[in-house]
Design a protein around this motif. Structure first.
Motif, PDB file in Angstrom:
ATOM      1  N   ARG A   6       0.829  -1.207   0.000  1.00  0.00           N
ATOM      2  CA  ARG A   6       0.000   0.000   0.000  1.00  0.00           C
ATOM      3  C   ARG A   6       0.861   1.253   0.000  1.00  0.00           C
ATOM      4  O   ARG A   6       0.567   2.220  -0.689  1.00  0.00           O
ATOM      5  CB  ARG A   6      -0.933   0.011   1.218  1.00  0.00           C
ATOM      6  N   ALA A   9       2.345   1.672  -3.446  1.00  0.00           N
ATOM      7  CA  ALA A   9       1.325   2.127  -4.389  1.00  0.00           C
ATOM      8  C   ALA A   9       1.015   3.610  -4.175  1.00  0.00           C
ATOM      9  O   ALA A   9       0.870   4.366  -5.142  1.00  0.00           O
ATOM     10  CB  ALA A   9       0.052   1.290  -4.231  1.00  0.00           C
ATOM     11  N   SER A  12       4.033   5.705  -5.521  1.00  0.00           N
ATOM     12  CA  SER A  12       4.067   5.813  -6.982  1.00  0.00           C
ATOM     13  C   SER A  12       2.950   6.711  -7.498  1.00  0.00           C
ATOM     14  O   SER A  12       3.158   7.505  -8.422  1.00  0.00           O
ATOM     15  CB  SER A  12       4.009   4.431  -7.639  1.00  0.00           C
ATOM     16  N   ALA A  13       1.776   6.628  -6.889  1.00  0.00           N
ATOM     17  CA  ALA A  13       0.671   7.507  -7.304  1.00  0.00           C
ATOM     18  C   ALA A  13       0.989   8.960  -6.980  1.00  0.00           C
ATOM     19  O   ALA A  13       0.709   9.858  -7.785  1.00  0.00           O
ATOM     20  CB  ALA A  13      -0.626   7.076  -6.617  1.00  0.00           C
ATOM     21  N   LEU A  62       3.488   6.283 -15.401  1.00  0.00           N
ATOM     22  CA  LEU A  62       3.578   5.702 -14.064  1.00  0.00           C
ATOM     23  C   LEU A  62       2.192   5.378 -13.511  1.00  0.00           C
ATOM     24  O   LEU A  62       1.994   4.319 -12.913  1.00  0.00           O
ATOM     25  CB  LEU A  62       4.326   6.652 -13.130  1.00  0.00           C
ATOM     26  N   LEU A  63       1.240   6.258 -13.722  1.00  0.00           N
ATOM     27  CA  LEU A  63      -0.127   5.971 -13.258  1.00  0.00           C
ATOM     28  C   LEU A  63      -0.723   4.755 -13.965  1.00  0.00           C
ATOM     29  O   LEU A  63      -1.364   3.914 -13.335  1.00  0.00           O
ATOM     30  CB  LEU A  63      -1.034   7.173 -13.494  1.00  0.00           C
ATOM     31  N   ARG A  66       0.717   1.194 -12.916  1.00  0.00           N
ATOM     32  CA  ARG A  66       0.362   0.656 -11.605  1.00  0.00           C
ATOM     33  C   ARG A  66      -0.636  -0.473 -11.763  1.00  0.00           C
ATOM     34  O   ARG A  66      -1.438  -0.482 -12.697  1.00  0.00           O
ATOM     35  CB  ARG A  66      -0.257   1.751 -10.735  1.00  0.00           C
ATOM     36  N   PRO A  67      -0.616  -1.426 -10.847  1.00  0.00           N
ATOM     37  CA  PRO A  67      -1.619  -2.502 -10.928  1.00  0.00           C
ATOM     38  C   PRO A  67      -3.022  -1.923 -10.802  1.00  0.00           C
ATOM     39  O   PRO A  67      -3.249  -1.034  -9.986  1.00  0.00           O
ATOM     40  CB  PRO A  67      -1.301  -3.393  -9.728  1.00  0.00           C
ATOM     41  N   SER A  69      -6.775  -1.280  -9.745  1.00  0.00           N
ATOM     42  CA  SER A  69      -7.606  -1.610  -8.588  1.00  0.00           C
ATOM     43  C   SER A  69      -8.887  -2.236  -9.121  1.00  0.00           C
ATOM     44  O   SER A  69      -9.248  -2.076 -10.280  1.00  0.00           O
ATOM     45  CB  SER A  69      -7.904  -0.359  -7.764  1.00  0.00           C
ATOM     46  N   ASP A  73     -10.719   1.122 -12.072  1.00  0.00           N
ATOM     47  CA  ASP A  73     -10.232   1.078 -13.446  1.00  0.00           C
ATOM     48  C   ASP A  73     -11.174   0.291 -14.340  1.00  0.00           C
ATOM     49  O   ASP A  73     -11.524  -0.840 -14.057  1.00  0.00           O
ATOM     50  CB  ASP A  73      -8.841   0.448 -13.488  1.00  0.00           C
TER      51      ASP A  73
END
Length: 119
Positions: A6, A9, A12-13, A62-63, A66-67, A69, A73
């Motif tokens: 978390r 994540a 990175s966000a 980068l956004l 990300r894996p 959610s 998404d």
């Protein structure tokens, strides 16, 4: 999701959002000719518009990398990954062209394409 995941994540966000915001503010500064927005900090040299576009592209990449959610998404992961790669490739191309300008003394005016700078 584990606590470390978390935190990663979120980091990175946050970095992606910061890159997009800084790039957007710099482009706004160039568009409206506001010197305070053209540089990251007051008194620093102004950031060129092509660098600001690269900041935005890198943040978007980068956004999108990300894996996803489960609730937010709507795009399939493959299209997100392809867009992330495209944005990263475009940012890399901007960097490569800027490097070629300095390395080879080549001056196509690449950094002046979006907003010409006064002499």
């Amino acid at each position: 999701m584990p606590r470390r995941a978390r935190a990663a994540a979120f980091a990175s966000a946050f970095a992606a959002a910061l890159a997009i915001i800084v790039g957007g503010l710099v482009l706004t500064g160039w568009a409206l000719d506001i010197a305070a927005l053209k540089s990251v900090l007051p008194g620093w040299v102004s950031m060129k518009p092509n660098t600001a576009v690269a900041f935005i592209l890198t943040g978007m990449a980068l956004l999108l990398a990300r894996p996803p959610s489960t609730t937010l998404d709507s795009q399939p992961p493959t299209s997100r990954a392809q867009l992330a790669r495209l944005f990263g490739l475009l940012a890399g191309l901007i960097g490569l062209l800027s490097l070629a300008e300095y390395a080879f003394g080549w001056n196509p005016g690449f950094d002046q394409w979006l907003f010409p700078e006064a002499a």
